[in-house]
Structures are given as C-alpha cells and as structure tokens.
Design a protein around this motif. Structure first.
Motif, PDB file in Angstrom:
ATOM      1  N   MET A 187     -37.145  32.490 -32.560  1.00  0.00           N
ATOM      2  CA  MET A 187     -36.983  31.613 -31.849  1.00  0.00           C
ATOM      3  C   MET A 187     -35.792  30.780 -32.179  1.00  0.00           C
ATOM      4  O   MET A 187     -34.833  30.115 -31.579  1.00  0.00           O
ATOM      5  CB  MET A 187     -38.296  30.502 -31.803  1.00  0.00           C
ATOM      6  N   LYS A 188     -35.079  30.908 -33.418  1.00  0.00           N
ATOM      7  CA  LYS A 188     -34.065  30.420 -33.980  1.00  0.00           C
ATOM      8  C   LYS A 188     -32.653  30.939 -33.156  1.00  0.00           C
ATOM      9  O   LYS A 188     -31.772  30.091 -33.104  1.00  0.00           O
ATOM     10  CB  LYS A 188     -33.976  30.305 -35.269  1.00  0.00           C
ATOM     11  N   GLU A 189     -33.006  31.945 -32.593  1.00  0.00           N
ATOM     12  CA  GLU A 189     -31.605  32.597 -31.655  1.00  0.00           C
ATOM     13  C   GLU A 189     -31.810  31.381 -30.504  1.00  0.00           C
ATOM     14  O   GLU A 189     -30.452  31.580 -29.851  1.00  0.00           O
ATOM     15  CB  GLU A 189     -32.157  33.733 -31.256  1.00  0.00           C
ATOM     16  N   LEU A 190     -32.685  30.722 -30.188  1.00  0.00           N
ATOM     17  CA  LEU A 190     -32.463  29.749 -29.076  1.00  0.00           C
ATOM     18  C   LEU A 190     -31.546  28.537 -29.239  1.00  0.00           C
ATOM     19  O   LEU A 190     -31.781  27.536 -28.904  1.00  0.00           O
ATOM     20  CB  LEU A 190     -33.655  29.651 -28.299  1.00  0.00           C
ATOM     21  N   LEU A 191     -31.194  28.478 -30.539  1.00  0.00           N
ATOM     22  CA  LEU A 191     -30.802  27.047 -31.133  1.00  0.00           C
ATOM     23  C   LEU A 191     -29.620  26.425 -30.137  1.00  0.00           C
ATOM     24  O   LEU A 191     -29.845  25.157 -29.862  1.00  0.00           O
ATOM     25  CB  LEU A 191     -30.005  27.294 -32.335  1.00  0.00           C
ATOM     26  N   TRP A 192     -28.891  27.336 -29.666  1.00  0.00           N
ATOM     27  CA  TRP A 192     -27.805  26.896 -28.418  1.00  0.00           C
ATOM     28  C   TRP A 192     -28.712  25.970 -27.401  1.00  0.00           C
ATOM     29  O   TRP A 192     -28.104  25.085 -26.707  1.00  0.00           O
ATOM     30  CB  TRP A 192     -27.000  27.818 -27.843  1.00  0.00           C
ATOM     31  N   LEU A 193     -29.717  26.528 -27.052  1.00  0.00           N
ATOM     32  CA  LEU A 193     -30.420  25.874 -25.948  1.00  0.00           C
ATOM     33  C   LEU A 193     -31.022  24.493 -26.265  1.00  0.00           C
ATOM     34  O   LEU A 193     -31.136  23.682 -25.195  1.00  0.00           O
ATOM     35  CB  LEU A 193     -31.598  27.087 -25.390  1.00  0.00           C
ATOM     36  N   ILE A 194     -31.327  24.512 -27.581  1.00  0.00           N
ATOM     37  CA  ILE A 194     -31.538  23.092 -28.032  1.00  0.00           C
ATOM     38  C   ILE A 194     -30.632  22.119 -27.610  1.00  0.00           C
ATOM     39  O   ILE A 194     -30.906  20.738 -27.186  1.00  0.00           O
ATOM     40  CB  ILE A 194     -32.168  23.180 -29.363  1.00  0.00           C
ATOM     41  N   VAL A 195     -29.576  22.321 -27.967  1.00  0.00           N
ATOM     42  CA  VAL A 195     -28.301  21.628 -27.693  1.00  0.00           C
ATOM     43  C   VAL A 195     -28.204  21.446 -26.125  1.00  0.00           C
ATOM     44  O   VAL A 195     -27.690  20.255 -25.635  1.00  0.00           O
ATOM     45  CB  VAL A 195     -27.120  21.835 -28.319  1.00  0.00           C
ATOM     46  N   ALA A 196     -28.072  22.675 -25.511  1.00  0.00           N
ATOM     47  CA  ALA A 196     -27.726  22.694 -24.113  1.00  0.00           C
ATOM     48  C   ALA A 196     -28.577  21.873 -23.199  1.00  0.00           C
ATOM     49  O   ALA A 196     -28.122  21.254 -21.992  1.00  0.00           O
ATOM     50  CB  ALA A 196     -27.581  24.165 -23.626  1.00  0.00           C
ATOM     51  N   LEU A 197     -29.957  21.823 -23.396  1.00  0.00           N
ATOM     52  CA  LEU A 197     -30.767  21.190 -22.592  1.00  0.00           C
ATOM     53  C   LEU A 197     -30.472  19.679 -22.108  1.00  0.00           C
ATOM     54  O   LEU A 197     -30.534  19.338 -20.994  1.00  0.00           O
ATOM     55  CB  LEU A 197     -32.322  21.334 -23.068  1.00  0.00           C
ATOM     56  N   PRO A 198     -30.260  18.846 -23.199  1.00  0.00           N
ATOM     57  CA  PRO A 198     -30.171  17.386 -23.017  1.00  0.00           C
ATOM     58  C   PRO A 198     -28.734  17.256 -22.157  1.00  0.00           C
ATOM     59  O   PRO A 198     -28.644  16.524 -21.270  1.00  0.00           O
ATOM     60  CB  PRO A 198     -29.947  16.833 -24.410  1.00  0.00           C
ATOM     61  N   PHE A 199     -27.617  18.133 -22.648  1.00  0.00           N
ATOM     62  CA  PHE A 199     -26.427  18.059 -21.859  1.00  0.00           C
ATOM     63  C   PHE A 199     -26.409  18.467 -20.250  1.00  0.00           C
ATOM     64  O   PHE A 199     -25.994  17.652 -19.392  1.00  0.00           O
ATOM     65  CB  PHE A 199     -25.228  19.034 -22.437  1.00  0.00           C
ATOM     66  N   SER A 200     -27.364  19.537 -20.046  1.00  0.00           N
ATOM     67  CA  SER A 200     -27.601  20.118 -18.889  1.00  0.00           C
ATOM     68  C   SER A 200     -28.526  18.719 -17.918  1.00  0.00           C
ATOM     69  O   SER A 200     -27.848  18.644 -16.845  1.00  0.00           O
ATOM     70  CB  SER A 200     -28.454  21.315 -18.796  1.00  0.00           C
ATOM     71  N   GLY A 201     -29.480  18.085 -18.525  1.00  0.00           N
ATOM     72  CA  GLY A 201     -29.991  17.164 -17.796  1.00  0.00           C
ATOM     73  C   GLY A 201     -29.056  15.916 -17.639  1.00  0.00           C
ATOM     74  O   GLY A 201     -29.090  15.439 -16.255  1.00  0.00           O
ATOM     75  N   ALA A 202     -28.215  15.539 -18.532  1.00  0.00           N
ATOM     76  CA  ALA A 202     -26.981  14.588 -18.346  1.00  0.00           C
ATOM     77  C   ALA A 202     -26.241  14.945 -16.850  1.00  0.00           C
ATOM     78  O   ALA A 202     -25.912  14.287 -16.178  1.00  0.00           O
ATOM     79  CB  ALA A 202     -26.320  14.296 -19.676  1.00  0.00           C
ATOM     80  N   LEU A 203     -25.668  16.263 -17.177  1.00  0.00           N
ATOM     81  CA  LEU A 203     -24.912  16.882 -16.091  1.00  0.00           C
ATOM     82  C   LEU A 203     -25.444  16.648 -14.601  1.00  0.00           C
ATOM     83  O   LEU A 203     -24.879  16.290 -13.732  1.00  0.00           O
ATOM     84  CB  LEU A 203     -24.566  18.280 -16.387  1.00  0.00           C
ATOM     85  N   ILE A 204     -26.847  17.129 -14.572  1.00  0.00           N
ATOM     86  CA  ILE A 204     -27.535  17.028 -13.350  1.00  0.00           C
ATOM     87  C   ILE A 204     -27.388  15.712 -12.707  1.00  0.00           C
ATOM     88  O   ILE A 204     -27.458  15.368 -11.585  1.00  0.00           O
ATOM     89  CB  ILE A 204     -28.908  17.793 -13.413  1.00  0.00           C
ATOM     90  N   LEU A 205     -28.076  14.709 -13.704  1.00  0.00           N
ATOM     91  CA  LEU A 205     -28.047  13.519 -13.399  1.00  0.00           C
ATOM     92  C   LEU A 205     -26.855  12.553 -12.927  1.00  0.00           C
ATOM     93  O   LEU A 205     -26.718  11.916 -11.978  1.00  0.00           O
ATOM     94  CB  LEU A 205     -28.714  12.577 -14.570  1.00  0.00           C
ATOM     95  N   ALA A 206     -25.795  13.086 -13.712  1.00  0.00           N
ATOM     96  CA  ALA A 206     -24.518  12.665 -13.315  1.00  0.00           C
ATOM     97  C   ALA A 206     -24.036  12.981 -11.968  1.00  0.00           C
ATOM     98  O   ALA A 206     -23.261  11.985 -11.260  1.00  0.00           O
ATOM     99  CB  ALA A 206     -23.535  12.884 -14.524  1.00  0.00           C
ATOM    100  N   LEU A 207     -23.996  14.026 -11.501  1.00  0.00           N
ATOM    101  CA  LEU A 207     -23.615  14.635 -10.350  1.00  0.00           C
ATOM    102  C   LEU A 207     -24.608  14.430  -9.159  1.00  0.00           C
ATOM    103  O   LEU A 207     -24.075  14.011  -8.214  1.00  0.00           O
ATOM    104  CB  LEU A 207     -23.582  16.130 -10.293  1.00  0.00           C
ATOM    105  N   ALA A 208     -25.879  14.316  -9.318  1.00  0.00           N
ATOM    106  CA  ALA A 208     -26.723  14.264  -8.264  1.00  0.00           C
ATOM    107  C   ALA A 208     -27.868  13.055  -8.370  1.00  0.00           C
ATOM    108  O   ALA A 208     -28.821  12.967  -7.601  1.00  0.00           O
ATOM    109  CB  ALA A 208     -27.704  15.408  -8.332  1.00  0.00           C
ATOM    110  N   GLY A 209     -27.616  12.244  -9.655  1.00  0.00           N
ATOM    111  CA  GLY A 209     -28.871  11.153  -9.679  1.00  0.00           C
ATOM    112  C   GLY A 209     -29.096  10.145  -8.738  1.00  0.00           C
ATOM    113  O   GLY A 209     -30.029   9.875  -8.293  1.00  0.00           O
TER     114      GLY A 209
END
Length: 626
Positions: A1-23
């Motif tokens: 599971m540690k191979e998904l380390l990048w996803l731990i960081v990417a998920l909050p950023f993706s949420g911020a991006l979606i909300l910034a563009l379409a919130g």
C-alpha cells in the motif's frame, strides 16, 4: 500500500481543484462530500500505508517514491519525491486523520456561511501542502509546502474578509511568518552552496564530515533554520501572529493549531536534527526559546476572556514544550507530545467552536456559564481534552507526553534544573488557565441560552478525539509504570534516542509526583477562584500587570514602535526619491502613447478604411521600390 503514497497527497489537491473550478455550481452537500471525502480517503490510505510500512519493515528502513525530475539547472536537480519513515508517517497520520475529523465537523459548522465551497477549497489545499512539507525528500520541495501552508493560512484566517479586522489578522500572520521564511530561504542557499544538493538525506549524511561541531557555518545554518521554525511555530520572538489568527472560523483554528501549520517548525528541527547537533549552542537556544515561550504564553492565557484566545496562547505554550524537548535532544518525546497535543487541542477548538456556535458567536467566557447540563456531550469531551492539556496524572494522554518532557528536561544530558523548573511552573500555569476556562464556561449560573444543539456531524469527531485524548498516552509509559515504548521505539528507528543520566526508578517517581502535584495544584487554585463564582457577564477588570499579560507582554507595542513606525516613516520620505522619476517617466510616456492611439479609435469605418489603404500603399511602395 505504501506505493500509493503519491495518492495520499494527490487526493486533497484534487478535491481543492474540483471545488475551485466547479464549487459555485455544486450544492453544499456535494461540496462537503468532495471536501470531506477526499481528505478522509487520504486518511484511510495513510492508515493502510502505515500498517504496511510497520508490518513489512521491522528495521524502519525509509521508503522513497520518486515521481519525476522537477528541475535540472546549474547543478540543482531536485525531484518531486516523497520520503516515508517513522517521523513523516506519524505526521501524515495526524494531518490526515485529525484533518478529516475537522473537515467532517466543518460541514455542519459552516453550512450556513457564504463561501462554503471556497472554505473547503482552502482547507483541502492546506492539507495537501502540509503533506508535501512533511513527505518531501528534499528541502526545496519542503519549502514549497512550507510556503503553501503560509498562503493557505492567510486565506483561511481572513476567510470572513468583509470584516477589516480579519483581513488585518490574515496579513499579520502572512507578514510575520515571512520573516522566519526569509531566514529559512537563506539557510537553504547556504546548504546548497556547501553541499551542491538540497536532498535531505545527502545533507545529513555529509554534514558531520564537512563541518566540525560548533563551527561557525554550522551555527549560522542552524540559526537560520531555527528562524524559520520559530516563525511557523509561533515561538519567541515571532509568536505575535497566532492569537490574532483566531479571526478565522473555529475549524480553521483547530486545523492550524492542532495538525498543520504551527507544528511545521517542530518537524523541520526534528528532520534536520543532525545540523542542530553540530551546533550545540543553537540546540540549547531551541530549549531556552521553548522554555521561555511556554511560560510567557501561559501567563497570557491566564488573563484572556476570549475562549479561543486562551486556546491560542495555550498552543504557543505547548509547542514551547516541544521545542524544549527538541533542545534537550528528546526527539521522540517532542514528536509524541506533538501527536497527543493534536488530539486534545483539536478537540478543545472544536468544543469551543460548538459553544460559540450555539451561543450565536459569543466568545467571552464571562458571558457563558452553566453549559454543563445544556451541552452534555460538548462538556464531557471538552473536559477530557482539558484534563489532557492540564496533564492530570495517569488518567489523560497529555500526562504521559508532557511528563516525559519534564522528566527529560532534567535527566537528559542536555537538560538542566532551570529548564526543568520552567517546564514544571508551566505545568502548574497550564492546569490553572485550563480549568479557569472550564469553570467559567460550563459551571456557575447560565448567562446565555444555547440557540441550537450540535448535530451528529459535529459530535462524532469530538467523541473520536476524546477517546484518543484519553487513551493514546498508554502507548508510551515510563519504566516504573510498565515501560511501554511502542512510540519511542518506532520513532527511534529514524531519530536518535535521548541520552540520559540514569537516576533510577525511585528518583523518577519523585519527579512524577512533583509534576502531578503541580497539575493538581493548578486545578485546585482554579477551583478556589473560579468554580461557581458570581463573575459579572462582562470583560473583567484588570490591573496593570494583568493588562500586560493580556496584551501578550506588549510584544506588538514594542514591534510597532521599534520596527513598523520607523519603516513607515522612512518609506514616506523615500516614496518620491530620484529612482522613482525614471519609472514615473516610463509610465507617463506609456500614458501619452495610449492617448495618441486611443484617439485613432474613433469608431468611424471610413477612417479605418483610409488608414488601411494608406498602409497598403506604403507597404507596396517599400516592396517594389528599386
């Protein structure tokens, strides 16, 4: 599971991006699902990655995940790479787990506020940048996260920007922390010039062979890193921004104070511990700053009437304990207190936020009272967190983390009687102002009736944090209480163990009794003076000394007279100097040309056609001219 380390960081950023563009086009429910869901998924992945890391890696060997080459110019070639070890795993667990609970709480707390999607955009962005900071494999990527959380703190503290005071508080936080950030940036320049790299592991491995202990360059770099740390973590002399940061919503205060920004300085010193060990005088300075800060902030907390400002000064004081631990080489004790502090301080801010929420934005504790029976869940969870903050012996997690720091401040090879006394006095003051807050808010006569009750979305995070505020301390027990070292044994796979002067279990018991007595004495004094006392529902009268403490020891006044006023005075003199004449001339020339060109745009098509014809004739003439 540690191979998904990048996803731990990417998920909050993706949420911020979606909300910034379409919130703005999404419903509040959808925005809350995106904001809460992405951070919660990140927390779940963190737990899975942590179990994988600990279960399949008994030696604690760091895991490195390189995503791509970021820059390659002039010998500087940092990667976008994440480094997972015991320290960074502890931090990302706290950031995502506590952050997810705060996000869940925020969904109800902020439901009726304007800018709902904007709020979760900023919160997710904050979490993302903090994860970058603690997972960064190199100091340049760390600095990106460092500046990112500074930007997000500005946005969140000033969230209610229509109030000028909130905008001022946001600017103050941004500017004061920039002072420390500038020092950190200079330190990074020196490190790169010396080691031709900003990779953290390479620098820490090479530094002992390059610099001697106590060498001037090592001292300079450590001081510059310390400058960055005191700015972000609100320690002396850059602590003035944090109390004013209470202008933001209560969930913002919980996130900044418990799980993210103010602990960045603690992480930086722990992560670069080798550099501080090469500069013993600076490491001692870290301990002295921590000891002084915890006392100064404690006295200020004791004289506040705003419940959130009490907690703000409390945060400054508790981070002072962490700095004290770092300064005496008690690395694992500092990280342990960071984790426990995140649990109980987040709960305290969420509890205070719930009280403020149901009392229609009332912050003054002297206008509260009698809420114990009207808000039972808030009261009991707040009481558990208060006991943990006050380090009540044996029954709270905060006792085990704080008692370890107090003990090591004396018995550590870099400790001293003076540091131990400062920590002990701080423990007494902490218990005193903590239970002063509890008695004024929840006991006595009712001065204001709650207009609502916290819903499930607010209650569940408080109950979960209450459990950890009580039980999390039992993973690290002293020798005479079972000698459980689950936490320090894990952290010491990355950081050095604390060198101590062994004095025996009987001596440690005496020190434990003294520390416990200090906490209980503080509770007793608070009970004597504040339990069911008929204080008027107004701002209390203060003498000159109490006003001095109330105003944060007048640091703002001194800085205004010594720094702000002279700079403003010189700026006014300098605003019309000869250097500006050149740029004013350029501006005047551009303005004149604009007038000429705009005159040609008169809207008359015949003139446009004539100009085109003339241009065509001139162009053809130039082409065919022999």
């Amino acid at each position: 599971m540690k191979e998904l380390l990048w996803l731990i960081v990417a998920l909050p950023f993706s949420g911020a991006l979606i909300l910034a563009l379409a919130g703005r086009k999404l419903s509040r429910l959808t925005c809350s699902i995106i904001g809460v869901g992405t951070v919660s998924l990140s927390a779940g992945l963190t737990i899975l990655a942590g179990l994988d890391f600990m279960g399949n890696n008994p030696t604690g060997k760091p895991y490195l995940q390189v995503l791509w080459r970021w820059i390659d110019v002039g010998g500087l070639s940092p990667d976008i790479a994440f480094h997972l070890d015991a320290v960074s795993l502890t931090f990302i667990f706290v950031i995502t787990f506590v952050g997810a609970l705060i996000h869940l709480y925020s969904a109800q707390f902020m439901w009726k506020e304007d800018g709902f999607s904007r709020f979760f955009t900023y919160m997710n962005l904050f979490i993302g940048f903090m994860l970058v900071l603690v997972l960064a494999d190199n100091l340049l990527l760390l600095y990106l996260g460092w500046e990112g959380v500074g930007l997000c703190s500005y946005l969140l503290i000033g969230f209610w920007y229509k109030n000028p005071d909130n905008g001022y508080a946001a600017r103050k936080a941004f500017i004061v922390t920039r002072v420390g950030d500038t020092a950190l940036a200079i330190g990074l320049f020196i490190l790169f010039m010396t080691f031709h790299s900003l990779n953290i592991r390479e620098i820490l491995n090479a530094a002992p062979g390059t610099w001697g202990i106590g060498s001037g360059i090592a001292v300079a770099v450590a001081l510059l890193l310390l400058g960055g740390a005191v700015g972000k973590s609100a320690q002396l002399p850059l602590q003035t921004w944090l109390p004013d940061a209470m202008a933001g919503p209560s969930p913002v205060s919980a996130l900044i104070h418990a799980a993210t920004m103010v602990t960045a300085g603690v992480y930086l010193i722990a992560r670069t511990h080798v550099l501080f060990e090469l500069a013993p005088i600076v490491q001692t300075t870290v301990a002295v700053i921590g000891a002084a800060t915890l006392l100064i902030a404690g006295f200020s907390a004791l004289n506040q009437h705003d419940i959130k400002r009490v907690l703000a000064y409390s945060t400054i004081s508790q981070i002072g304990y962490m700095f004290l631990a770092l300064g005496v080489g008690a690395w694992s004790a500092a990280i342990f207190h960071f984790m426990i502090h995140a649990f109980f301080k987040a709960l305290l801010f969420l509890g205070a936020g719930a009280v403020i929420w149901v009392l229609n934005d009332e912050h003054n504790m002297f206008k509260m009272g009698g809420l114990r029976k009207k808000l039972p869940v808030v009261f009991w969870t707040f009481l558990i967190a208060s006991g943990s903050l006050a380090a009540l012996p044996l029954i709270t997690a905060g006792y085990f983390s704080k008692d370890k720091i107090i003990w090591l401040a004396y018995v550590g090879d870099k400790g001293s009687v003076v540091l131990w006394l400062a920590a002990l006095i701080g423990a007494f003051i902490t218990a005193l102002y903590t239970f002063r807050m509890v008695f004024l808010t929840f006991f006595g006569t009712t001065k204001a009736e709650p207009s609502a009750r916290p819903g499930t979305g607010m209650v569940i995070p408080m109950l979960i944090l209450a459990f950890f505020s009580f039980a999390a301390g039992y993973i690290e027990l002293p020798e005479n209480m079972g000698h459980v070292v689950l936490f320090s044994g894990f952290i010491e796979k990355t950081l050095p163990a604390t060198a101590t002067i062994h004095l025996g279990n009987s001596t440690e018991l005496v020190f434990q009794l003294i520390a416990g007595l200090a906490a209980i004495s503080g509770l007793f004094v608070a009970y004597k003076y504040y339990f069911n006392k008929p204080y008027p529902a107004a701002v209390p009268e203060r003498n000159a000394l109490q006003n001095f403490f109330f105003n944060g020891w007048d640091f703002d006044f001194v800085y205004d007279k010594m720094i702000v006023t002279p700079i403003v005075f010189l700026s006014r003199i300098d605003k019309d100097d000869f250097v500006d004449l050149f740029y004013k001339g350029l501006a005047s020339l551009a303005r004149a040309l604009n007038i000429v060109l705009s005159a040609s745009q008169n809207g008359r098509v015949r003139w446009y056609a004539m100009v085109i014809a003339i241009g065509a004739i001139l162009t053809l003439t130039l082409i065919f001219y022999p």
